[in-house]
Motif scaffolding. Structure first.
Motif, mmCIF file in Angstrom:
data_model
loop_
_atom_site.group_PDB
_atom_site.id
_atom_site.type_symbol
_atom_site.label_atom_id
_atom_site.label_comp_id
_atom_site.label_asym_id
_atom_site.label_seq_id
_atom_site.Cartn_x
_atom_site.Cartn_y
_atom_site.Cartn_z
ATOM 1 N N LEU A 52 -9.174 -0.705 -8.181
ATOM 2 C CA LEU A 52 -9.299 -1.316 -9.502
ATOM 3 C C LEU A 52 -7.920 -1.464 -10.132
ATOM 4 O O LEU A 52 -7.016 -0.688 -9.861
ATOM 5 N N GLY A 53 -7.795 -2.461 -10.986
ATOM 6 C CA GLY A 53 -6.492 -2.726 -11.572
ATOM 7 C C GLY A 53 -5.610 -3.476 -10.585
ATOM 8 O O GLY A 53 -6.067 -3.986 -9.570
ATOM 9 N N LYS A 54 -4.329 -3.515 -10.870
ATOM 10 C CA LYS A 54 -3.388 -4.250 -10.027
ATOM 11 C C LYS A 54 -2.180 -3.374 -9.724
ATOM 12 O O LYS A 54 -1.807 -2.516 -10.508
ATOM 13 N N TYR A 55 -1.585 -3.637 -8.568
ATOM 14 C CA TYR A 55 -0.498 -2.748 -8.134
ATOM 15 C C TYR A 55 0.612 -3.539 -7.447
ATOM 16 O O TYR A 55 0.373 -4.231 -6.457
ATOM 17 N N GLY A 56 1.800 -3.423 -8.001
ATOM 18 C CA GLY A 56 3.040 -3.832 -7.350
ATOM 19 C C GLY A 56 3.035 -5.185 -6.677
ATOM 20 O O GLY A 56 2.789 -6.216 -7.284
ATOM 21 N N LYS A 57 3.274 -5.133 -5.373
ATOM 22 C CA LYS A 57 3.444 -6.359 -4.597
ATOM 23 C C LYS A 57 2.189 -7.209 -4.529
ATOM 24 O O LYS A 57 2.251 -8.396 -4.177
ATOM 25 N N PHE A 58 1.014 -6.632 -4.854
ATOM 26 C CA PHE A 58 -0.229 -7.387 -4.802
ATOM 27 C C PHE A 58 -0.531 -8.085 -6.120
ATOM 28 O O PHE A 58 -1.598 -8.645 -6.303
ATOM 29 N N THR A 65 -0.227 -19.418 -16.667
ATOM 30 C CA THR A 65 -1.196 -19.724 -15.613
ATOM 31 C C THR A 65 -2.509 -18.997 -15.882
ATOM 32 O O THR A 65 -2.552 -18.000 -16.598
ATOM 33 N N ASN A 66 -3.578 -19.540 -15.297
ATOM 34 C CA ASN A 66 -4.869 -18.865 -15.324
ATOM 35 C C ASN A 66 -4.987 -18.033 -14.051
ATOM 36 O O ASN A 66 -4.992 -18.566 -12.948
ATOM 37 N N GLU A 67 -5.090 -16.724 -14.216
ATOM 38 C CA GLU A 67 -5.075 -15.809 -13.081
ATOM 39 C C GLU A 67 -6.490 -15.383 -12.711
ATOM 40 O O GLU A 67 -7.303 -15.056 -13.573
ATOM 41 N N THR A 68 -6.782 -15.392 -11.411
ATOM 42 C CA THR A 68 -8.056 -14.907 -10.880
ATOM 43 C C THR A 68 -7.762 -13.933 -9.752
ATOM 44 O O THR A 68 -7.002 -14.247 -8.834
ATOM 45 N N ASN A 69 -8.373 -12.743 -9.812
ATOM 46 C CA ASN A 69 -8.183 -11.738 -8.774
ATOM 47 C C ASN A 69 -9.423 -11.649 -7.899
ATOM 48 O O ASN A 69 -10.535 -11.499 -8.407
ATOM 49 N N SER A 70 -9.231 -11.733 -6.591
ATOM 50 C CA SER A 70 -10.341 -11.596 -5.661
ATOM 51 C C SER A 70 -10.753 -10.130 -5.551
ATOM 52 O O SER A 70 -9.922 -9.235 -5.735
ATOM 53 N N GLU A 198 -9.520 7.990 -6.110
ATOM 54 C CA GLU A 198 -8.106 8.197 -5.781
ATOM 55 C C GLU A 198 -7.227 7.549 -6.844
ATOM 56 O O GLU A 198 -7.537 6.481 -7.375
ATOM 57 N N LEU A 199 -6.110 8.198 -7.115
ATOM 58 C CA LEU A 199 -5.151 7.718 -8.098
ATOM 59 C C LEU A 199 -3.762 7.744 -7.478
ATOM 60 O O LEU A 199 -3.353 8.756 -6.900
ATOM 61 N N GLY A 200 -3.042 6.606 -7.576
ATOM 62 C CA GLY A 200 -1.685 6.583 -7.044
ATOM 63 C C GLY A 200 -1.317 5.261 -6.424
ATOM 64 O O GLY A 200 -2.012 4.257 -6.571
ATOM 65 N N GLY A 205 -4.807 -1.112 -5.911
ATOM 66 C CA GLY A 205 -4.870 -0.817 -7.337
ATOM 67 C C GLY A 205 -4.462 0.626 -7.576
ATOM 68 O O GLY A 205 -4.469 1.450 -6.662
ATOM 69 N N PHE A 206 -4.138 0.951 -8.815
ATOM 70 C CA PHE A 206 -3.723 2.321 -9.120
ATOM 71 C C PHE A 206 -4.891 3.298 -9.053
ATOM 72 O O PHE A 206 -4.696 4.491 -8.850
ATOM 73 N N PHE A 207 -6.123 2.799 -9.244
ATOM 74 C CA PHE A 207 -7.303 3.663 -9.248
ATOM 75 C C PHE A 207 -8.330 3.079 -8.286
ATOM 76 O O PHE A 207 -8.620 1.877 -8.330
ATOM 77 N N THR A 208 -8.882 3.930 -7.416
ATOM 78 C CA THR A 208 -9.844 3.492 -6.404
ATOM 79 C C THR A 208 -11.062 4.387 -6.445
ATOM 80 O O THR A 208 -10.944 5.606 -6.539
#
Length: 215
Positions: A52-58, A65-70, A198-200, A205-208
């Motif tokens: 969940l959320g977004k992380y770094g290179k991803f 822009t209009n952003e959509t995350n798969s 998981e966190l990290g 994502g930062f939280f899974t």
């Protein structure tokens, strides 16, 4: 104009089919592997998680822009190696799309991930410090290292001198190095089934969150 639209639609359709086939192939390999190679003495764990959320290179932040995350996922298989220590492998996927210029132009990123994981169970160490969690909660720390195949596709539409739209598509693939550390916790409802979080910096994502199975 109709020809360009049909051509772009067909290309997107075939790319979607190829992506689905790749993801299904990875899933089948991970699900079949325990029964064919690793499964013995109930010391194999299968984790299926959703970052969940977004992380770094991803994550690519483009202004305007209009952003959509798969939907992202990660599938991890671990086997006991030594007391409180397990080793395994993971595969995963993350994707993102940015539309701009009123939706006529777009950039898509697909990440296909694979690598190894080393997990250390923390409950024994916490017990020695008299701070072990109660109620059957298990704590652990993981280190992940692997590779991510970044597939980038950009589509740009422009009008030529005759006011006829032309579509230009560029594709690029790049292999990125993955390295991350995670702190996790899991709880088992039975000997075979449980949940984890998981966190990290190790997933997309930062939280899974996800489910865990003992095989």
């Amino acid at each position: 104009m109709r020809y360009q639209f049909c051509k772009s639609f067909i290309e997107d359709y075939y790319n979607m089919i190829r992506k689905i086939k790749s993801q299904l192939a990875l899933l089948i390999v991970v699900l079949v592997l325990p029964n064919t190679i690793l499964a013995q003495k109930n010391d194999v764990r299968l984790n299926i998680g959703i970052p969940l959320g977004k992380y770094g290179k991803f994550d690519h932040n483009f202004m305007g822009t209009n952003e959509t995350n798969s939907p992202s996922f990660i599938i991890q298989l671990e086997k006991n190696w030594k007391p409180d220590l397990s080793i395994g492998a993971y595969v995963g996927y993350a994707g993102q799309k940015h539309e701009f210029n009123l939706g006529f132009d777009e950039v898509k990123y697909n990440y296909y991930r694979f690598g190894t994981v080393l997990t250390y169970e923390l409950n024994g160490w916490l017990s020695e410090m008299n701070i072990a969690p109660d109620n059957g909660i298990e704590m652990y720390a993981s280190v992940k290292t692997g590779l991510s195949l970044e597939n980038r596709k950009s589509t740009i539409s422009r009008l030529d001198g005759g006011n006829v739209p032309t579509v230009r598509t560029n594709r690029n693939n790049e292999l990125l190095f993955d390295l991350g550390v995670l702190l996790g916790t899991r709880y088992h409802f039975s000997n075979q089934f449980g949940i984890f979080a998981e966190l990290g910096w190790g997933n997309a994502g930062f939280f899974t969150i996800g489910t865990t199975f003992t095989l």
